[in-house]
Design an enzyme around this catalytic site. Structure first.
Site, PDB file in Angstrom:
ATOM      1  N   GLY A   1      14.083 -33.376   6.021  1.00 26.59           N
ATOM      2  CA  GLY A   1      15.032 -34.583   5.978  1.00 26.59           C
ATOM      3  C   GLY A   1      14.529 -35.643   4.916  1.00 26.59           C
ATOM      4  O   GLY A   1      14.539 -35.377   3.932  1.00 26.59           O
ATOM      5  N   GLY A   2      13.679 -36.365   5.358  1.00 24.60           N
ATOM      6  CA  GLY A   2      13.184 -37.557   4.529  1.00 24.60           C
ATOM      7  C   GLY A   2      12.286 -37.005   3.304  1.00 24.60           C
ATOM      8  O   GLY A   2      12.722 -37.557   2.219  1.00 24.60           O
TER       9      GLY A   2
ATOM     10  N   GLU B   1      14.488 -27.777  15.710  1.00 25.77           N
ATOM     11  CA  GLU B   1      14.224 -29.257  15.187  1.00 25.77           C
ATOM     12  C   GLU B   1      13.886 -29.826  16.469  1.00 25.77           C
ATOM     13  O   GLU B   1      14.945 -30.429  17.221  1.00 25.77           O
ATOM     14  CB  GLU B   1      15.204 -29.741  14.515  1.00 25.77           C
ATOM     15  CG  GLU B   1      15.571 -29.029  13.138  1.00 25.77           C
ATOM     16  CD  GLU B   1      16.377 -30.040  11.945  1.00 25.77           C
ATOM     17  OE1 GLU B   1      15.630 -30.055  10.987  1.00 25.77           O
ATOM     18  OE2 GLU B   1      17.190 -30.612  12.304  1.00 25.77           O
TER      19      GLU B   1
ATOM     20  N   SER C   1       9.707 -33.761  10.502  1.00 28.28           N
ATOM     21  CA  SER C   1       8.476 -34.340   9.710  1.00 28.28           C
ATOM     22  C   SER C   1       7.644 -33.250   8.916  1.00 28.28           C
ATOM     23  O   SER C   1       6.521 -33.238   8.782  1.00 28.28           O
ATOM     24  CB  SER C   1       7.745 -34.997  10.776  1.00 28.28           C
ATOM     25  OG  SER C   1       8.304 -36.088  11.552  1.00 28.28           O
TER      26      SER C   1
ATOM     27  N   HIS D   1      23.367 -30.572  14.243  1.00 31.98           N
ATOM     28  CA  HIS D   1      22.206 -31.305  14.408  1.00 31.98           C
ATOM     29  C   HIS D   1      21.956 -32.134  15.285  1.00 31.98           C
ATOM     30  O   HIS D   1      22.876 -32.736  15.903  1.00 31.98           O
ATOM     31  CB  HIS D   1      22.165 -32.112  12.861  1.00 31.98           C
ATOM     32  CG  HIS D   1      21.078 -32.655  12.530  1.00 31.98           C
ATOM     33  ND1 HIS D   1      20.383 -33.668  13.225  1.00 31.98           N
ATOM     34  CD2 HIS D   1      20.173 -32.196  11.644  1.00 31.98           C
ATOM     35  CE1 HIS D   1      19.162 -34.266  12.599  1.00 31.98           C
ATOM     36  NE2 HIS D   1      18.895 -33.180  11.622  1.00 31.98           N
TER      37      HIS D   1
ATOM     38  N   ASN E   1      17.939 -31.593   3.922  1.00 29.59           N
ATOM     39  CA  ASN E   1      19.114 -32.577   4.555  1.00 29.59           C
ATOM     40  C   ASN E   1      19.040 -33.812   4.172  1.00 29.59           C
ATOM     41  O   ASN E   1      18.223 -34.817   4.712  1.00 29.59           O
ATOM     42  CB  ASN E   1      19.138 -32.094   6.006  1.00 29.59           C
ATOM     43  CG  ASN E   1      20.182 -32.800   6.907  1.00 29.59           C
ATOM     44  OD1 ASN E   1      20.961 -33.337   6.359  1.00 29.59           O
ATOM     45  ND2 ASN E   1      19.864 -32.664   8.200  1.00 29.59           N
ATOM     46  N   TRP E   2      19.991 -34.484   3.243  1.00 27.93           N
ATOM     47  CA  TRP E   2      20.065 -35.674   2.725  1.00 27.93           C
ATOM     48  C   TRP E   2      20.579 -36.792   3.887  1.00 27.93           C
ATOM     49  O   TRP E   2      20.341 -38.160   3.764  1.00 27.93           O
ATOM     50  CB  TRP E   2      20.785 -35.913   1.696  1.00 27.93           C
ATOM     51  CG  TRP E   2      19.812 -35.469   0.464  1.00 27.93           C
ATOM     52  CD1 TRP E   2      18.676 -34.827   0.291  1.00 27.93           C
ATOM     53  CD2 TRP E   2      20.048 -35.850  -1.113  1.00 27.93           C
ATOM     54  NE1 TRP E   2      18.236 -34.776  -1.047  1.00 27.93           N
ATOM     55  CE2 TRP E   2      19.201 -35.326  -1.926  1.00 27.93           C
ATOM     56  CE3 TRP E   2      21.314 -36.592  -1.659  1.00 27.93           C
ATOM     57  CZ2 TRP E   2      19.102 -35.471  -3.101  1.00 27.93           C
ATOM     58  CZ3 TRP E   2      21.246 -36.674  -3.124  1.00 27.93           C
ATOM     59  CH2 TRP E   2      20.266 -36.139  -3.728  1.00 27.93           C
ATOM     60  N   LYS E   3      21.172 -36.021   4.855  1.00 33.08           N
ATOM     61  CA  LYS E   3      21.968 -36.985   5.928  1.00 33.08           C
ATOM     62  C   LYS E   3      22.698 -38.315   5.451  1.00 33.08           C
ATOM     63  O   LYS E   3      23.463 -37.912   4.295  1.00 33.08           O
ATOM     64  CB  LYS E   3      20.703 -37.892   6.633  1.00 33.08           C
ATOM     65  CG  LYS E   3      19.537 -36.711   7.288  1.00 33.08           C
ATOM     66  CD  LYS E   3      18.790 -37.139   8.527  1.00 33.08           C
ATOM     67  CE  LYS E   3      17.815 -35.951   8.912  1.00 33.08           C
ATOM     68  NZ  LYS E   3      16.967 -36.388  10.035  1.00 33.08           N
TER      69      LYS E   3
ATOM     70  N   GLY F   1      11.751 -37.493  11.861  1.00 40.01           N
ATOM     71  CA  GLY F   1      11.645 -38.549  11.233  1.00 40.01           C
ATOM     72  C   GLY F   1      10.756 -39.653  11.874  1.00 40.01           C
ATOM     73  O   GLY F   1      10.522 -40.680  11.666  1.00 40.01           O
TER      74      GLY F   1
ATOM     75  N   GLU G   1      21.147 -35.358  15.707  1.00 38.19           N
ATOM     76  CA  GLU G   1      21.691 -36.694  15.059  1.00 38.19           C
ATOM     77  C   GLU G   1      22.983 -36.548  15.783  1.00 38.19           C
ATOM     78  O   GLU G   1      23.426 -37.508  16.185  1.00 38.19           O
ATOM     79  CB  GLU G   1      21.277 -37.037  14.098  1.00 38.19           C
ATOM     80  CG  GLU G   1      19.831 -37.493  13.720  1.00 38.19           C
ATOM     81  CD  GLU G   1      19.308 -37.028  12.554  1.00 38.19           C
ATOM     82  OE1 GLU G   1      20.109 -36.981  11.443  1.00 38.19           O
ATOM     83  OE2 GLU G   1      18.128 -37.310  12.384  1.00 38.19           O
TER      84      GLU G   1
HETATM   85  P1  13P Z   1      12.628 -35.245   9.066  1.00 39.80           P
HETATM   86  O1  13P Z   1      12.232 -34.255   7.847  1.00 39.80           O
HETATM   87  O2  13P Z   1      12.949 -36.581   8.211  1.00 39.80           O
HETATM   88  O3  13P Z   1      11.676 -35.367   9.983  1.00 39.80           O
HETATM   89  O4  13P Z   1      14.150 -34.644   9.396  1.00 39.80           O
HETATM   90  C1  13P Z   1      14.301 -33.686   9.963  1.00 39.80           C
HETATM   91  C2  13P Z   1      15.607 -33.318  10.152  1.00 39.80           C
HETATM   92  O5  13P Z   1      16.245 -33.627  10.910  1.00 39.80           O
HETATM   93  C3  13P Z   1      16.063 -32.131   9.118  1.00 39.80           C
HETATM   94  O6  13P Z   1      17.528 -31.959   9.462  1.00 39.80           O
END
Ligand code: 13P
Length: 248
Positions: free
Chosen positions: A231-232, A165, A210, A96, A10-12, A171, A98
């Site tokens: 994510g990251g 999640e 994470s 999500h 997920n590149w966000k 993150g 966020e």
């Molecule tokens: P991280 O892997 O950066 O913690 O993000 C997880 C995430 O929100 C994937 O959708």
């Protein structure tokens, strides 16, 4: 079923056209993965069309990160499910945390978006997860149960993936223990089985929060963990590759 895994990035809100130069490496990673491991990337709307073009004919799935519940109309700045599909997406992430936090999305909003996505031919990755305060209060399972009940539309469960999640693990570099992940995934499996019967056993349940090279193998081995939403560590192929390898 149990040996089928999905590793989705997920590149966000990251990446511009220049970053697609590196896309060949993601397609290669997907191509080299064993048959039972699928690799996918959800990218910002601005990159979807080009990303899908570059991934065409490869085993790399491309998806969106959200969609509107309506097909078109006066919704300035929003993007609909048919638009994602026409741009080459095969799935979209919905709900999500966020977006639940930043845009105030409710379970009912997520469900309406999911219905729109299904109508447009997109498969679903629906995200659920508790906050740290909810976990500390002992409410994690009831919160996630409520999110599942409210967010999942009537659907063919073959088109559904759930991502667990925990908000406090996203993150932050922190993760639940493997035992806690297994307990929550078992809980989600029970809810899916209650909802969909035998077919609920086949729904993949991803863990997200994470995930990185050093913890992927352990998290992916937990009960009912069908893959990861990353994510990251999906932004750089060097960080993403070992996670895909851990799934194999
Ligand atoms: P991280 O892997 O950066 O913690 O993000 C997880 C995430 O929100 C994937 O959708």
């Amino acid at each position: 079923m149990a040996d089928r895994k999905l590793i989705a990035g997920n590149w966000k809100m990251n990446g511009t056209h220049a970053d697609l130069e590196r896309f060949g490496a993601y397609a290669e990673l997907a191509a080299d993965a064993p048959q039972q491991v699928r690799v996918a990337l959800a990218v910002p709307h601005t990159l979807l069309f080009s990303a899908a073009e570059r991934a065409a004919g490869s085993r790399l799935g491309i998806g969106g990160e959200d969609c509107h519940a309506n097909e078109n109309g006066a919704h300035t700045g929003c993007v609909s499910a048919p638009m994602l599909h026409a741009a080459g997406a095969s799935f979209t992430i919905l709900g999500h945390s966020e977006r639940r936090a930043d845009q105030g999305e409710t379970d009912a909003d997520v469900k309406a978006k999911a219905e729109a996505a299904l109508r447009a031919g997109l498969d679903l990755i629906i995200c659920v997860g508790e906050t740290e305060a909810e976990r500390d209060a002992g409410d994690a399972e009831s919160v996630v149960g409520r999110q599942l009940a409210g967010s999942i539309p009537e659907c063919n469960p073959a088109r559904l993936t759930i991502a667990y999640e925990p908000v406090w693990a996203i993150g932050t570099g922190r993760t639940p223990t493997v035992e806690d992940v297994a307990a929550m995934h078992d809980h989600i499996r029970s809810a899916l089985a209650a909802r969909f019967g035998e077919a609920g056993q086949g729904v993949l349940i991803l863990y997200g929060g994470s995930v990185k090279a050093s913890n992927a193998a352990e998290l992916l081995s937990a009960s009912n963990v069908g893959g990861a939403l990353v994510g990251g560590a999906s932004l750089k192929i060097e960080d993403f590759r070992p996670i895909v390898e851990a799934a194999a």
